[in-house]
Design a protein around this motif. Structure first.
Motif, PDB file in Angstrom:
ATOM      1  N   ARG A   1       0.828  -1.203   0.000  1.00  0.00           N
ATOM      2  CA  ARG A   1       0.000   0.000   0.000  1.00  0.00           C
ATOM      3  C   ARG A   1       0.866   1.259   0.000  1.00  0.00           C
ATOM      4  O   ARG A   1       0.551   2.239  -0.702  1.00  0.00           O
ATOM      5  CB  ARG A   1      -0.925  -0.004   1.220  1.00  0.00           C
TER       6      ARG A   1
ATOM      7  N   ALA B   1       1.049   3.857  -3.159  1.00  0.00           N
ATOM      8  CA  ALA B   1       0.668   5.239  -2.869  1.00  0.00           C
ATOM      9  C   ALA B   1       1.784   6.209  -3.226  1.00  0.00           C
ATOM     10  O   ALA B   1       1.529   7.314  -3.732  1.00  0.00           O
ATOM     11  CB  ALA B   1       0.300   5.372  -1.389  1.00  0.00           C
TER      12      ALA B   1
ATOM     13  N   ILE C   1       1.919   6.777  -6.928  1.00  0.00           N
ATOM     14  CA  ILE C   1       0.820   7.646  -7.349  1.00  0.00           C
ATOM     15  C   ILE C   1       1.090   9.093  -6.965  1.00  0.00           C
ATOM     16  O   ILE C   1       0.912  10.015  -7.776  1.00  0.00           O
ATOM     17  CB  ILE C   1      -0.507   7.140  -6.747  1.00  0.00           C
ATOM     18  N   TRP C   2       1.530   9.323  -5.722  1.00  0.00           N
ATOM     19  CA  TRP C   2       1.770  10.695  -5.265  1.00  0.00           C
ATOM     20  C   TRP C   2       2.861  11.366  -6.093  1.00  0.00           C
ATOM     21  O   TRP C   2       2.712  12.521  -6.515  1.00  0.00           O
ATOM     22  CB  TRP C   2       2.153  10.703  -3.784  1.00  0.00           C
TER      23      TRP C   2
ATOM     24  N   GLN D   1       1.612  12.256  -9.573  1.00  0.00           N
ATOM     25  CA  GLN D   1       0.682  13.380  -9.608  1.00  0.00           C
ATOM     26  C   GLN D   1       1.342  14.704  -9.244  1.00  0.00           C
ATOM     27  O   GLN D   1       0.951  15.754  -9.770  1.00  0.00           O
ATOM     28  CB  GLN D   1      -0.478  13.119  -8.635  1.00  0.00           C
TER      29      GLN D   1
ATOM     30  N   ARG E   1     -17.209   9.619  -9.401  1.00  0.00           N
ATOM     31  CA  ARG E   1     -16.236  10.443  -8.697  1.00  0.00           C
ATOM     32  C   ARG E   1     -16.706  11.899  -8.615  1.00  0.00           C
ATOM     33  O   ARG E   1     -16.396  12.593  -7.627  1.00  0.00           O
ATOM     34  CB  ARG E   1     -14.880  10.339  -9.388  1.00  0.00           C
TER      35      ARG E   1
ATOM     36  N   SER F   1      -7.752   7.779  -6.012  1.00  0.00           N
ATOM     37  CA  SER F   1      -6.559   7.735  -6.846  1.00  0.00           C
ATOM     38  C   SER F   1      -6.966   7.456  -8.296  1.00  0.00           C
ATOM     39  O   SER F   1      -8.078   6.982  -8.545  1.00  0.00           O
ATOM     40  CB  SER F   1      -5.618   6.637  -6.355  1.00  0.00           C
TER      41      SER F   1
ATOM     42  N   TYR G   1      -6.727   5.127 -10.120  1.00  0.00           N
ATOM     43  CA  TYR G   1      -6.734   3.686 -10.366  1.00  0.00           C
ATOM     44  C   TYR G   1      -8.114   3.143 -10.025  1.00  0.00           C
ATOM     45  O   TYR G   1      -8.776   3.616  -9.099  1.00  0.00           O
ATOM     46  CB  TYR G   1      -5.649   2.981  -9.546  1.00  0.00           C
TER      47      TYR G   1
ATOM     48  N   LEU H   1      -2.680   3.675   0.701  1.00  0.00           N
ATOM     49  CA  LEU H   1      -3.951   3.596  -0.006  1.00  0.00           C
ATOM     50  C   LEU H   1      -4.904   2.712   0.785  1.00  0.00           C
ATOM     51  O   LEU H   1      -4.496   1.659   1.286  1.00  0.00           O
ATOM     52  CB  LEU H   1      -3.761   2.991  -1.396  1.00  0.00           C
TER      53      LEU H   1
ATOM     54  N   GLY I   1      -9.106   3.014  -2.663  1.00  0.00           N
ATOM     55  CA  GLY I   1      -8.169   3.726  -3.525  1.00  0.00           C
ATOM     56  C   GLY I   1      -7.941   5.167  -3.108  1.00  0.00           C
ATOM     57  O   GLY I   1      -7.442   5.971  -3.893  1.00  0.00           O
TER      58      GLY I   1
ATOM     59  N   LEU J   1      -5.885   7.942  -1.265  1.00  0.00           N
ATOM     60  CA  LEU J   1      -4.497   8.131  -0.845  1.00  0.00           C
ATOM     61  C   LEU J   1      -4.458   9.089   0.337  1.00  0.00           C
ATOM     62  O   LEU J   1      -5.125  10.118   0.331  1.00  0.00           O
ATOM     63  CB  LEU J   1      -3.693   8.679  -2.023  1.00  0.00           C
ATOM     64  N   SER J   2      -3.643   8.743   1.336  1.00  0.00           N
ATOM     65  CA  SER J   2      -3.515   9.615   2.507  1.00  0.00           C
ATOM     66  C   SER J   2      -2.152   9.414   3.153  1.00  0.00           C
ATOM     67  O   SER J   2      -1.514   8.365   3.008  1.00  0.00           O
ATOM     68  CB  SER J   2      -4.618   9.313   3.531  1.00  0.00           C
TER      69      SER J   2
END
Length: 535
Positions: free
Chosen positions: A127, A131, A134-135, A138, A177, A189, A191, A259, A263, A265-266
């Protein structure tokens, strides 16, 4: 106690080579665990090999391959067993059998990350790594990382990039979303979650393959070309650009990205470094729960010292003698006492920034001129205080606890060269800085070097070198103390380690005796098994 004749000459095959009983007794790691890795690796290989068809079907599904293409897992003898992952190359071929693309599927090694002793560690690792991919994708698109093409936390459900889903699924998801955002829910996210038709027992990450024409591991050319100033300049510039890019977005706390099952993210996971999973793999409780994050540097550093103290208590071979135990206790008490001298009050509550804590030469891919092309292995990236970001320790091929005398001088020269490149890059981002004024990030890093914080924070991060670093680089900064013999310091300070320091020292001697007896018994049993297999 010398080895008994029945096992004195025996060797035990490990994932790192072969070892004898005498060699095993000298190791600082818990060899009762390490000697079992070979068989556990064989069990994992056997499972994955038996489920090759499931792996191929899973990857085909994630990549949405049509009937003109098929996945093929490479032969098992080409699989790469890393420090924490099993990496398998996946070939995508056309109807003629010609290769079109390659990908890497990465399975965490459950026997290296504490999954048996602390269930859920493999899930945590996946996870956090997903994540982080992804972060960075982005927020720092200029940082060169492989493409994340899919992942699974339990082998059953999976996530794929939303833009790879069928058009009707994408539109449905966009609408869903949109309404989530209207109701104030956390953004998802990019995904999309689905269910894997081929049920694998382990979670994984699927990433793009780095071909040799795209970049080669820095480790491959480092030894022969490290003295090439032009290449070093390119490398240091690239490393600086990555570090500065990751620092552009200040983060609210110390921790790791993660994640959830939806999905989302944090930044709500504990700061996951490889040390946590290494210790928990041995059964050593770190005292840092998965949900622990920090908004100030002091509690975090005290918890890091806490897992060093837990290691002393719980690793059965953590001490060699009563004097050694008291010396370790004294150093840990000393590290706790001098902590305020290495923390800047103005930075105690931030800024925090994403930091690649495993920035090794094996994780950096470069071209022939050492321009950085890719950074891999992001699972140990954390949001950390800016004071903990420093130059790589491996610049002169020495361990961080080996930097003394001429080795220290050589490293200082490399450190200065790196900082010159770093500050040059930072100045390009702060064009208004007057001449002679250090760039802010570089200024913090230089102060950390000058104060000894560089070595203090490195000591916190190593379970092997902390004690050497204390005596080499921290103790000498207090000359009124360092005039006294080390033995006098240890005798006076070790009782302050804990209320039960005396009883712990006595218990650790028994732990050591039992550990050595268990290790001998294990080798003797291994010898008997070999005799039976030879007959």
């Amino acid at each position: 106690m010398p080895a008994t004749p029945s096992c004195a000459n025996l060797t035990w095959k490990t994932i790192y080579g072969e070892t004898t009983l005498q060699e095993a007794l000298l190791e600082e790691h818990n060899m009762l665990h390490e000697l079992k890795y070979w068989q556990k690796r064989e069990d994992l290989l056997r499972y994955l090999e038996d489920h090759t068809n499931d792996i191929e079907a899973t990857v085909s599904h994630l990549l949405a391959l049509d009937k003109t293409k098929q996945c093929r897992v490479e032969p098992v003898d080409l699989w790469r067993h890393g420090s924490f992952n099993m990496c398998i190359s996946i070939h995508v071929t056309d109807r003629r059998g010609q290769q079109r693309e390659r990908f890497i599927i990465r399975f965490p090694l459950p026997y290296k990350i504490g999954e048996e002793t602390f269930p859920g560690n493999a899930d945590e690792k996946l996870r956090c790594e997903a994540a982080t991919y992804i972060w960075i994708g982005q927020n720092c698109p200029d940082v060169p990382i492989p493409r994340l093409l899919g992942f699974s936390f339990d082998g059953m459900q999976y996530f794929i990039p939303l833009d790879k889903a069928p058009w009707y699924t994408r539109w449905t998801e966009y609408i869903r979303r949109y309404f989530r955002s209207l109701f104030g829910h956390a953004p998802l996210s990019p995904y999309l979650r689905g269910r894997n038709p081929s049920r694998l027992k382990y979670g994984f990450l699927l990433i793009s393959y780095i071909e040799r024409h795209d970049g080669v591991m820095l480790l491959e050319t480092w030894e022969d070309q490290q003295h090439d100033k032009a290449k070093r300049t390119n490398l240091f510039r690239g490393l600086s650009q990555i570090m500065l890019s990751l620092s552009r977005i200040p983060l609210p706390r110390i921790g790791s990205f993660t994640l959830d099952d939806q999905g989302v993210l944090s930044l709500t996971n504990r700061p996951l470094t490889l040390r946590l999973h290494e210790l928990e793999n041995e059964g050593v409780p770190t005292g840092i729960a998965r949900s622990d994050t920090y908004t100030s540097i002091e509690p975090y550093t005290l918890d890091l010292l806490g897992y060093h103290e837990s290691l002393l208590r719980h690793r059965p071979n953590s001490i060699n003698s009563k004097l050694d135990c008291e010396a370790q206790m004294a150093v840990l008490a000393g590290m706790r006492a001098v902590l305020p001298h290495f923390i800047e009050r103005g930075l105690r509550n931030g800024p925090f920034q994403l930091t690649l804590t495993d920035f090794s030469r094996a994780n950096i891919y470069v071209d022939k001129d050492w321009h950085i092309k890719f950074i891999i292995d992001l699972e140990w990236a954390c949001s950390l205080p800016v004071q903990m970001q420093n130059t790589p320790y491996w610049l002169t091929n020495r361990g961080v606890d080996q930097l003394q005398g001429d080795d220290f001088t050589e490293y200082k020269d490399m450190h200065d060269e790196f900082m010159e490149a770093f500050e040059k890059e930072e100045r390009l981002q702060h064009t208004g800085l007057p001449e002679g004024v250090n760039a802010p990030h570089a200024r913090v890093m230089r102060r950390s070097w000058d104060s000894g914080g560089f070595f203090y924070f490195h000591a916190l991060d190593t379970t092997v070198g902390l004690f050497n670093l204390f005596w080499q680089h921290i103790w000498p900064r207090f000359p009124h103390l360092s005039k006294e013999p080390e033995e006098a310091f240890e005798e006076a300070v070790f009782p302050f380690w804990s209320f039960d320091a005396q009883s712990v020292a006595a218990a650790k001697l028994k732990d050591r005796e039992e550990y050595e007896a268990d290790l001998r018994a294990l080798f003797e049993a291994h010898g008997e098994e070999q005799k039976v297999s030879d007959t």
